[in-house]
Design a protein around this motif. Structure first.
Motif, PDB file in Angstrom:
ATOM      1  N   ALA A 183      40.680  32.463  26.469  1.00  0.00           N
ATOM      2  CA  ALA A 183      40.784  33.926  26.519  1.00  0.00           C
ATOM      3  C   ALA A 183      42.052  34.353  27.268  1.00  0.00           C
ATOM      4  CB  ALA A 183      39.551  34.504  27.196  1.00  0.00           C
ATOM      5  N   GLY A 184      42.912  33.374  27.577  1.00  0.00           N
ATOM      6  CA  GLY A 184      44.189  33.705  28.206  1.00  0.00           C
ATOM      7  C   GLY A 184      44.115  33.866  29.713  1.00  0.00           C
ATOM      8  N   LEU A 185      43.027  33.394  30.304  1.00  0.00           N
ATOM      9  CA  LEU A 185      42.887  33.494  31.761  1.00  0.00           C
ATOM     10  C   LEU A 185      43.245  32.152  32.397  1.00  0.00           C
ATOM     11  CD1 LEU A 185      39.386  35.220  31.688  1.00  0.00           C
ATOM     12  CD2 LEU A 185      41.498  36.305  32.469  1.00  0.00           C
ATOM     13  N   PRO A 186      43.736  32.172  33.639  1.00  0.00           N
ATOM     14  CA  PRO A 186      44.049  30.899  34.302  1.00  0.00           C
ATOM     15  C   PRO A 186      42.798  30.087  34.651  1.00  0.00           C
ATOM     16  CG  PRO A 186      44.494  32.762  35.773  1.00  0.00           C
ATOM     17  CD  PRO A 186      44.125  33.340  34.441  1.00  0.00           C
ATOM     18  N   GLY A 187      41.674  30.738  34.738  1.00  0.00           N
ATOM     19  CA  GLY A 187      40.421  30.045  35.057  1.00  0.00           C
ATOM     20  C   GLY A 187      39.295  31.046  34.928  1.00  0.00           C
ATOM     21  N   ILE A 188      38.067  30.596  35.238  1.00  0.00           N
ATOM     22  CA  ILE A 188      36.936  31.506  35.085  1.00  0.00           C
ATOM     23  C   ILE A 188      37.050  32.677  36.078  1.00  0.00           C
ATOM     24  CG2 ILE A 188      35.364  29.764  34.154  1.00  0.00           C
ATOM     25  CD1 ILE A 188      34.018  29.668  36.943  1.00  0.00           C
ATOM     26  N   ILE A 189      36.500  33.801  35.674  1.00  0.00           N
ATOM     27  CA  ILE A 189      36.500  34.985  36.542  1.00  0.00           C
ATOM     28  C   ILE A 189      35.049  35.435  36.760  1.00  0.00           C
ATOM     29  CG2 ILE A 189      38.802  35.809  35.904  1.00  0.00           C
ATOM     30  CD1 ILE A 189      37.371  37.865  34.026  1.00  0.00           C
ATOM     31  N   ALA A 190      34.835  36.092  37.891  1.00  0.00           N
ATOM     32  CA  ALA A 190      33.490  36.596  38.199  1.00  0.00           C
ATOM     33  C   ALA A 190      33.125  37.730  37.247  1.00  0.00           C
ATOM     34  CB  ALA A 190      33.429  37.084  39.640  1.00  0.00           C
ATOM     35  N   HIS A 191      31.848  37.885  36.971  1.00  0.00           N
ATOM     36  CA  HIS A 191      31.348  39.058  36.256  1.00  0.00           C
ATOM     37  C   HIS A 191      31.683  40.275  37.136  1.00  0.00           C
ATOM     38  CE1 HIS A 191      28.594  35.674  35.433  1.00  0.00           C
ATOM     39  NE2 HIS A 191      28.300  36.226  34.284  1.00  0.00           N
ATOM     40  N   GLY A 192      32.201  41.332  36.522  1.00  0.00           N
ATOM     41  CA  GLY A 192      32.421  42.558  37.296  1.00  0.00           C
ATOM     42  C   GLY A 192      31.129  43.019  37.964  1.00  0.00           C
ATOM     43  N   PHE A 231      36.477  48.587  37.603  1.00  0.00           N
ATOM     44  CA  PHE A 231      36.828  47.183  37.808  1.00  0.00           C
ATOM     45  C   PHE A 231      38.337  47.095  37.660  1.00  0.00           C
ATOM     46  CE2 PHE A 231      32.526  47.325  35.981  1.00  0.00           C
ATOM     47  CZ  PHE A 231      31.826  46.762  37.040  1.00  0.00           C
ATOM     48  N   ILE A 232      39.035  46.919  38.779  1.00  0.00           N
ATOM     49  CA  ILE A 232      40.489  47.037  38.687  1.00  0.00           C
ATOM     50  C   ILE A 232      41.231  45.716  38.875  1.00  0.00           C
ATOM     51  CG2 ILE A 232      40.694  49.506  39.180  1.00  0.00           C
ATOM     52  CD1 ILE A 232      40.917  48.981  42.033  1.00  0.00           C
ATOM     53  N   GLY A 233      40.541  44.692  39.341  1.00  0.00           N
ATOM     54  CA  GLY A 233      41.207  43.390  39.483  1.00  0.00           C
ATOM     55  C   GLY A 233      40.250  42.262  39.176  1.00  0.00           C
ATOM     56  N   LYS A 234      40.808  41.138  38.790  1.00  0.00           N
ATOM     57  CA  LYS A 234      39.954  39.980  38.470  1.00  0.00           C
ATOM     58  C   LYS A 234      39.597  39.230  39.749  1.00  0.00           C
ATOM     59  CE  LYS A 234      42.002  39.289  33.909  1.00  0.00           C
ATOM     60  NZ  LYS A 234      43.122  40.268  34.020  1.00  0.00           N
ATOM     61  N   VAL A 235      38.404  38.646  39.741  1.00  0.00           N
ATOM     62  CA  VAL A 235      37.954  37.814  40.855  1.00  0.00           C
ATOM     63  C   VAL A 235      37.878  36.375  40.353  1.00  0.00           C
ATOM     64  CG1 VAL A 235      36.041  37.318  42.435  1.00  0.00           C
ATOM     65  CG2 VAL A 235      36.658  39.698  41.924  1.00  0.00           C
ATOM     66  N   PHE A 236      38.666  35.498  40.995  1.00  0.00           N
ATOM     67  CA  PHE A 236      38.727  34.097  40.587  1.00  0.00           C
ATOM     68  C   PHE A 236      37.931  33.205  41.541  1.00  0.00           C
ATOM     69  CE2 PHE A 236      42.606  36.075  38.946  1.00  0.00           C
ATOM     70  CZ  PHE A 236      42.551  35.680  37.616  1.00  0.00           C
ATOM     71  N   LEU A 237      37.711  31.976  41.123  1.00  0.00           N
ATOM     72  CA  LEU A 237      37.041  30.993  41.984  1.00  0.00           C
ATOM     73  C   LEU A 237      37.782  30.881  43.314  1.00  0.00           C
ATOM     74  CD1 LEU A 237      36.073  27.892  39.786  1.00  0.00           C
ATOM     75  CD2 LEU A 237      34.623  29.754  40.625  1.00  0.00           C
ATOM     76  N   ASN A 238      37.032  30.730  44.368  1.00  0.00           N
ATOM     77  CA  ASN A 238      37.556  30.564  45.739  1.00  0.00           C
ATOM     78  C   ASN A 238      38.152  31.833  46.342  1.00  0.00           C
ATOM     79  OD1 ASN A 238      36.844  27.791  45.865  1.00  0.00           O
ATOM     80  ND2 ASN A 238      38.614  27.348  44.569  1.00  0.00           N
ATOM     81  N   ASP A 239      38.149  32.923  45.597  1.00  0.00           N
ATOM     82  CA  ASP A 239      38.586  34.188  46.201  1.00  0.00           C
ATOM     83  C   ASP A 239      37.603  34.554  47.315  1.00  0.00           C
ATOM     84  OD1 ASP A 239      40.762  34.490  44.601  1.00  0.00           O
ATOM     85  OD2 ASP A 239      40.019  36.224  43.478  1.00  0.00           O
ATOM     86  N   VAL A 240      38.140  35.174  48.341  1.00  0.00           N
ATOM     87  CA  VAL A 240      37.299  35.637  49.447  1.00  0.00           C
ATOM     88  C   VAL A 240      37.255  37.161  49.390  1.00  0.00           C
ATOM     89  CG1 VAL A 240      36.962  35.702  51.943  1.00  0.00           C
ATOM     90  CG2 VAL A 240      37.839  33.630  50.852  1.00  0.00           C
ATOM     91  N   ILE A 241      36.066  37.672  49.092  1.00  0.00           N
ATOM     92  CA  ILE A 241      35.896  39.104  48.846  1.00  0.00           C
ATOM     93  C   ILE A 241      35.281  39.776  50.074  1.00  0.00           C
ATOM     94  CG2 ILE A 241      34.739  40.808  47.356  1.00  0.00           C
ATOM     95  CD1 ILE A 241      36.903  39.127  45.926  1.00  0.00           C
ATOM     96  N   THR A 242      35.872  40.898  50.439  1.00  0.00           N
ATOM     97  CA  THR A 242      35.352  41.687  51.554  1.00  0.00           C
ATOM     98  C   THR A 242      34.838  43.013  51.008  1.00  0.00           C
ATOM     99  OG1 THR A 242      36.945  40.646  53.039  1.00  0.00           O
ATOM    100  CG2 THR A 242      35.938  42.689  53.805  1.00  0.00           C
ATOM    101  N   LEU A 243      33.644  43.396  51.466  1.00  0.00           N
ATOM    102  CA  LEU A 243      32.969  44.608  50.978  1.00  0.00           C
ATOM    103  C   LEU A 243      33.105  45.719  52.013  1.00  0.00           C
ATOM    104  CD1 LEU A 243      29.695  42.755  49.917  1.00  0.00           C
ATOM    105  CD2 LEU A 243      31.727  43.169  48.495  1.00  0.00           C
ATOM    106  N   LYS A 244      33.498  46.901  51.550  1.00  0.00           N
ATOM    107  CA  LYS A 244      33.764  48.005  52.474  1.00  0.00           C
ATOM    108  C   LYS A 244      33.145  49.314  51.991  1.00  0.00           C
ATOM    109  CE  LYS A 244      38.326  46.241  53.723  1.00  0.00           C
ATOM    110  NZ  LYS A 244      39.780  46.526  53.756  1.00  0.00           N
ATOM    111  N   ALA A 245      32.733  50.137  52.937  1.00  0.00           N
ATOM    112  CA  ALA A 245      32.242  51.482  52.604  1.00  0.00           C
ATOM    113  C   ALA A 245      32.606  52.430  53.741  1.00  0.00           C
ATOM    114  CB  ALA A 245      30.729  51.471  52.406  1.00  0.00           C
ATOM    115  N   THR A 246      33.206  53.539  53.382  1.00  0.00           N
ATOM    116  CA  THR A 246      33.608  54.545  54.367  1.00  0.00           C
ATOM    117  C   THR A 246      32.954  55.876  54.019  1.00  0.00           C
ATOM    118  OG1 THR A 246      35.738  53.444  54.628  1.00  0.00           O
ATOM    119  CG2 THR A 246      35.596  55.721  55.420  1.00  0.00           C
TER     120      THR A 246
END
Lengths: 133, 149
Positions: free
Chosen positions: A49-58, A85-100
């Motif tokens: 599908a033209g991706l460098p690797g698997i991506i997380a489900h949005g 959904f504005i960016g892809k999430v790849f394996l080993n990415d470290v995601i931080t969740l925020k709410a203001t």
């Protein structure tokens, strides 16, 4: 902080940093959600599908992001939840969740919410309206 | 190419907010909070039952929109919205269906992008709408061409 009522406009909930995204995380989400699109679990399909690797489900990221509000279930509920959904999430990415908290009106608490990766790029961005009982 | 489907609805499908499915889902989004999975915590809550996480409708069957054939691969999920009257309660029946809300094509960097908006509905057995959802799917020109072939 025990109660959302103590939160002032402009202030944020305690951020949550997720463990690096693993293949097993995405396999589990595929099974639990029924979304078996193989670009989320199988490298070869992602590459086709033209991706460098698997991506997380949005929706995996959106689902995670909502947990910032779960501890306040006795005070109210998530009435409106909208994201882009504005960016892809790849394996080993470290995601931080925020709410203001942006504003309070008539027992409705409007938050800006975002999931941000280790490069400080927003991958999911949106809004939650938490309705107090 | 999807304009002719605007306004079409799927058949209504009965779904059950099943406790095992809620537990599995809560774990999969890293939120195994007792309000979702512990019976006692549920009993003590205002709903006297466990509730489901707000993105749980991803699990539901929303039926089939006759004639709408989406490509199996290459779809991009652009936006997602949920609106709730109250949380979903474990054990309840929710009747779900979809409506094609809109379809537009806009010129983008990689050709004409299609934006398909599907609205989802979930109502209780008395006919009260408990939640609505809105999903925007982006269909690139490359994916649309593959469909025609």
């Amino acid at each position: 902080m025990n109660s959302l009522s103590d939160l002032q406009e402009g202030k944020s909930l305690q951020v949550i940093q997720l463990k690096p995204v693993s293949r097993l995380d995405l396999i589990k989400y595929a099974g639990a959600s029924g979304d078996y699109n193989p670009i989320h679990t199988i490298d070869e399909e992602a590459r086709k599908a033209g991706l460098p690797g698997i991506i997380a489900h949005g929706m995996w990221t959106m689902g995670n992001l909502a947990k910032l509000f779960t501890p306040y279930y006795h005070e109210g509920f998530v009435k409106d939840y909208s994201v882009r959904f504005i960016g892809k999430v790849f394996l080993n990415d470290v995601i931080t969740l925020k709410a203001t908290l942006k504003e309070k009106f008539d027992q409705q608490y409007r938050f800006d919410v975002a999931a941000v990766n280790q490069h400080d790029s927003e991958v999911v961005k949106g809004e939650v309206i938490f309705s107090k009982y | 190419m999807f304009e002719q489907h605007i306004g079409k609805c799927s058949n209504k499908v009965k779904n059950i907010v099943e406790s095992g499915a809620v537990k599995k889902f809560a774990e999969a989004i890293g939120d195994p909070h007792p309000i979702f999975i512990d019976e006692e915590t549920g009993k003590k809550s205002r709903y006297q039952r466990n509730i489901a996480p707000p993105t749980f409708p991803r699990v539901f069957d929303f039926g089939v929109i006759a004639g709408l054939n989406l490509p199996k691969k290459g779809l991009i999920h652009g936006e997602q919205v949920f609106h709730y009257v109250r949380p979903l309660i474990v054990g309840e029946e929710i009747f779900c269906w979809l409506k094609v809300e809109d379809y537009v094509e806009k010129m983008g960097k990689s050709g004409k992008m299609g934006f398909l908006v599907l609205k989802g509905f979930g109502e209780d057995p008395t006919g009260e709408i408990i939640f609505t959802s809105k999903q925007t799917i982006i269909i690139t020109e490359a994916v649309r061409k593959e469909m025609i072939v």
